[in-house]
Design a protein around this motif. Sequence first.
Motif, PDB file in Angstrom:
ATOM      1  N   GLY A   1       0.796  -1.220   0.000  1.00 38.91           N
ATOM      2  CA  GLY A   1       0.000   0.000   0.000  1.00 38.91           C
ATOM      3  C   GLY A   1       0.825   1.266   0.000  1.00 38.91           C
ATOM      4  N   SER A   2       2.130   1.165   0.247  1.00 36.49           N
ATOM      5  CA  SER A   2       2.967   2.375   0.274  1.00 36.49           C
ATOM      6  C   SER A   2       4.171   2.239  -0.659  1.00 36.49           C
ATOM      7  CB  SER A   2       3.425   2.666   1.692  1.00 36.49           C
ATOM      8  OG  SER A   2       4.194   1.590   2.177  1.00 36.49           O
ATOM      9  N   ARG A   3       4.092   1.327  -1.609  1.00 35.65           N
ATOM     10  CA  ARG A   3       5.213   1.101  -2.532  1.00 35.65           C
ATOM     11  C   ARG A   3       5.242   2.108  -3.672  1.00 35.65           C
ATOM     12  NH1 ARG A   3       4.303  -5.394  -2.510  1.00 35.65           N
ATOM     13  NH2 ARG A   3       5.095  -5.708  -0.404  1.00 35.65           N
ATOM     14  N   GLY A   4       4.103   2.627  -4.049  1.00 39.85           N
ATOM     15  CA  GLY A   4       4.053   3.646  -5.085  1.00 39.85           C
ATOM     16  C   GLY A   4       4.003   3.088  -6.491  1.00 39.85           C
ATOM     17  N   ILE A   5       4.470   3.906  -7.429  1.00 35.72           N
ATOM     18  CA  ILE A   5       4.482   3.515  -8.835  1.00 35.72           C
ATOM     19  C   ILE A   5       5.871   3.726  -9.413  1.00 35.72           C
ATOM     20  CG2 ILE A   5       2.020   4.028  -9.189  1.00 35.72           C
ATOM     21  CD1 ILE A   5       2.868   6.616 -10.615  1.00 35.72           C
ATOM     22  N   ALA A   6       6.198   2.936 -10.414  1.00 33.48           N
ATOM     23  CA  ALA A   6       7.446   3.115 -11.160  1.00 33.48           C
ATOM     24  C   ALA A   6       7.075   3.725 -12.505  1.00 33.48           C
ATOM     25  CB  ALA A   6       8.156   1.783 -11.350  1.00 33.48           C
ATOM     26  N   LEU A   7       7.683   4.846 -12.821  1.00 36.97           N
ATOM     27  CA  LEU A   7       7.391   5.585 -14.047  1.00 36.97           C
ATOM     28  C   LEU A   7       8.539   5.396 -15.037  1.00 36.97           C
ATOM     29  CD1 LEU A   7       5.789   7.730 -15.679  1.00 36.97           C
ATOM     30  CD2 LEU A   7       7.022   9.472 -14.354  1.00 36.97           C
ATOM     31  N   PHE A   8       8.208   4.973 -16.231  1.00 31.12           N
ATOM     32  CA  PHE A   8       9.190   4.795 -17.303  1.00 31.12           C
ATOM     33  C   PHE A   8       8.795   5.700 -18.458  1.00 31.12           C
ATOM     34  CE2 PHE A   8       9.171   0.939 -14.894  1.00 31.12           C
ATOM     35  CZ  PHE A   8      10.496   0.555 -14.845  1.00 31.12           C
ATOM     36  N   ILE A   9       9.725   6.530 -18.894  1.00 29.85           N
ATOM     37  CA  ILE A   9       9.446   7.429 -20.011  1.00 29.85           C
ATOM     38  C   ILE A   9      10.444   7.130 -21.118  1.00 29.85           C
ATOM     39  CG2 ILE A   9       9.306   9.822 -20.758  1.00 29.85           C
ATOM     40  CD1 ILE A   9       8.624  10.546 -17.861  1.00 29.85           C
ATOM     41  N   GLY A  10       9.913   6.690 -22.239  1.00 30.58           N
ATOM     42  CA  GLY A  10      10.757   6.440 -23.403  1.00 30.58           C
ATOM     43  C   GLY A  10      11.148   7.750 -24.074  1.00 30.58           C
ATOM     44  N   ASN A  11      12.120   7.684 -24.924  1.00 26.11           N
ATOM     45  CA  ASN A  11      12.592   8.876 -25.630  1.00 26.11           C
ATOM     46  C   ASN A  11      11.643   9.287 -26.739  1.00 26.11           C
ATOM     47  OD1 ASN A  11      14.887   9.105 -24.082  1.00 26.11           O
ATOM     48  ND2 ASN A  11      16.157   7.926 -25.485  1.00 26.11           N
ATOM     49  N   ALA A  12      11.738  10.549 -27.129  1.00 24.48           N
ATOM     50  CA  ALA A  12      11.026  11.088 -28.287  1.00 24.48           C
ATOM     51  C   ALA A  12      12.067  11.380 -29.368  1.00 24.48           C
ATOM     52  CB  ALA A  12      10.288  12.363 -27.908  1.00 24.48           C
ATOM     53  N   GLU A  13      11.592  11.662 -30.548  1.00 25.33           N
ATOM     54  CA  GLU A  13      12.513  12.061 -31.616  1.00 25.33           C
ATOM     55  C   GLU A  13      13.184  13.369 -31.225  1.00 25.33           C
ATOM     56  OE1 GLU A  13      11.970   9.017 -34.577  1.00 25.33           O
ATOM     57  OE2 GLU A  13      13.421  10.586 -34.342  1.00 25.33           O
ATOM     58  N   SER A  14      14.413  13.550 -31.649  1.00 19.12           N
ATOM     59  CA  SER A  14      15.161  14.761 -31.345  1.00 19.12           C
ATOM     60  C   SER A  14      15.450  15.503 -32.646  1.00 19.12           C
ATOM     61  CB  SER A  14      16.462  14.388 -30.640  1.00 19.12           C
ATOM     62  OG  SER A  14      17.204  15.536 -30.334  1.00 19.12           O
ATOM     63  N   PRO A  15      14.787  16.642 -32.870  1.00 21.36           N
ATOM     64  CA  PRO A  15      14.998  17.359 -34.130  1.00 21.36           C
ATOM     65  C   PRO A  15      16.373  18.004 -34.207  1.00 21.36           C
ATOM     66  CG  PRO A  15      13.476  18.552 -32.726  1.00 21.36           C
ATOM     67  CD  PRO A  15      13.809  17.278 -32.019  1.00 21.36           C
ATOM     68  N   ALA A  16      16.914  18.052 -35.405  1.00 23.67           N
ATOM     69  CA  ALA A  16      18.215  18.678 -35.630  1.00 23.67           C
ATOM     70  C   ALA A  16      18.010  20.180 -35.837  1.00 23.67           C
ATOM     71  CB  ALA A  16      18.926  18.043 -36.810  1.00 23.67           C
ATOM     72  N   GLN A  17      17.770  20.618 -37.073  1.00 21.48           N
ATOM     73  CA  GLN A  17      17.570  22.051 -37.332  1.00 21.48           C
ATOM     74  C   GLN A  17      16.102  22.454 -37.230  1.00 21.48           C
ATOM     75  OE1 GLN A  17      19.174  20.040 -39.575  1.00 21.48           O
ATOM     76  NE2 GLN A  17      21.281  20.647 -39.197  1.00 21.48           N
TER      77      GLN A  17
END
Length: 161
Positions: A55-71
Motif C-alpha cells: 500500500g505504500s510502494r508507489g508507482i514506477a514511471l518509465f518514459i521512453g525517448n522522443a525524436e530529437s529534431p536537428a535544425q
Amino acid sequence: MMKRNPYFAIFVEGPSSWPRFLEDPSTEKNMFAKEVYIARRATLVGKMGENVPQGSRGIALFIGNAESPAQYWDNAYKFRQDSSWLYYFGLDIPCYAAVIDLDTAEETVFADDVEIGDIIWMGPQPSVASLAAGVGVLHTAPSGKLGNVVARAISQSRPVH
C-alpha cells in the motif's frame, strides 16, 4: 525467386510527422520473447517491494525517448530509445511511456495510436494495444492520461519512482 535484401529499409512518416526507418512497419518484432520482459518487470516489482509495506510502494514511471529534431522538427536525428525502457518494455518506438503499480503489479503502457492522416501516408500500423501485448502488458492508455495517473499517485502520497 527474388531474395529480399536484409539491409533495405523503407522510409515512413511516423505519428506527428516523425520520420522512422522500419523494415516492415506492420511486423515490427521485439528483441526478446515477451516472457523475458514479463520476468524482468516481475523481478523489478519484487525488488522494489522488499521491506516496504503493501500500500505504500508507489508507482514506477518509465518514459521512453522522443525524436530529437536537428535544425527543425521534421529533420530528426537517428532515433535511439532509452536503455532502461528497452530493457523492461522492449518497444523501440518514440513517445511511449509506462507505469507499473508496485502494490498491485499492474502495468500500463501510454501512447497514442496513429490517426487516419498518418495511416494514409504510412499504411496500416499495429495498435498500441497489440504492441504492448507483444511484450506482455495488458493495459494501455492514451499518452494524455499519463499525467493524471502520476498526479493521482502524488495526491495519495504514493512515491513515484
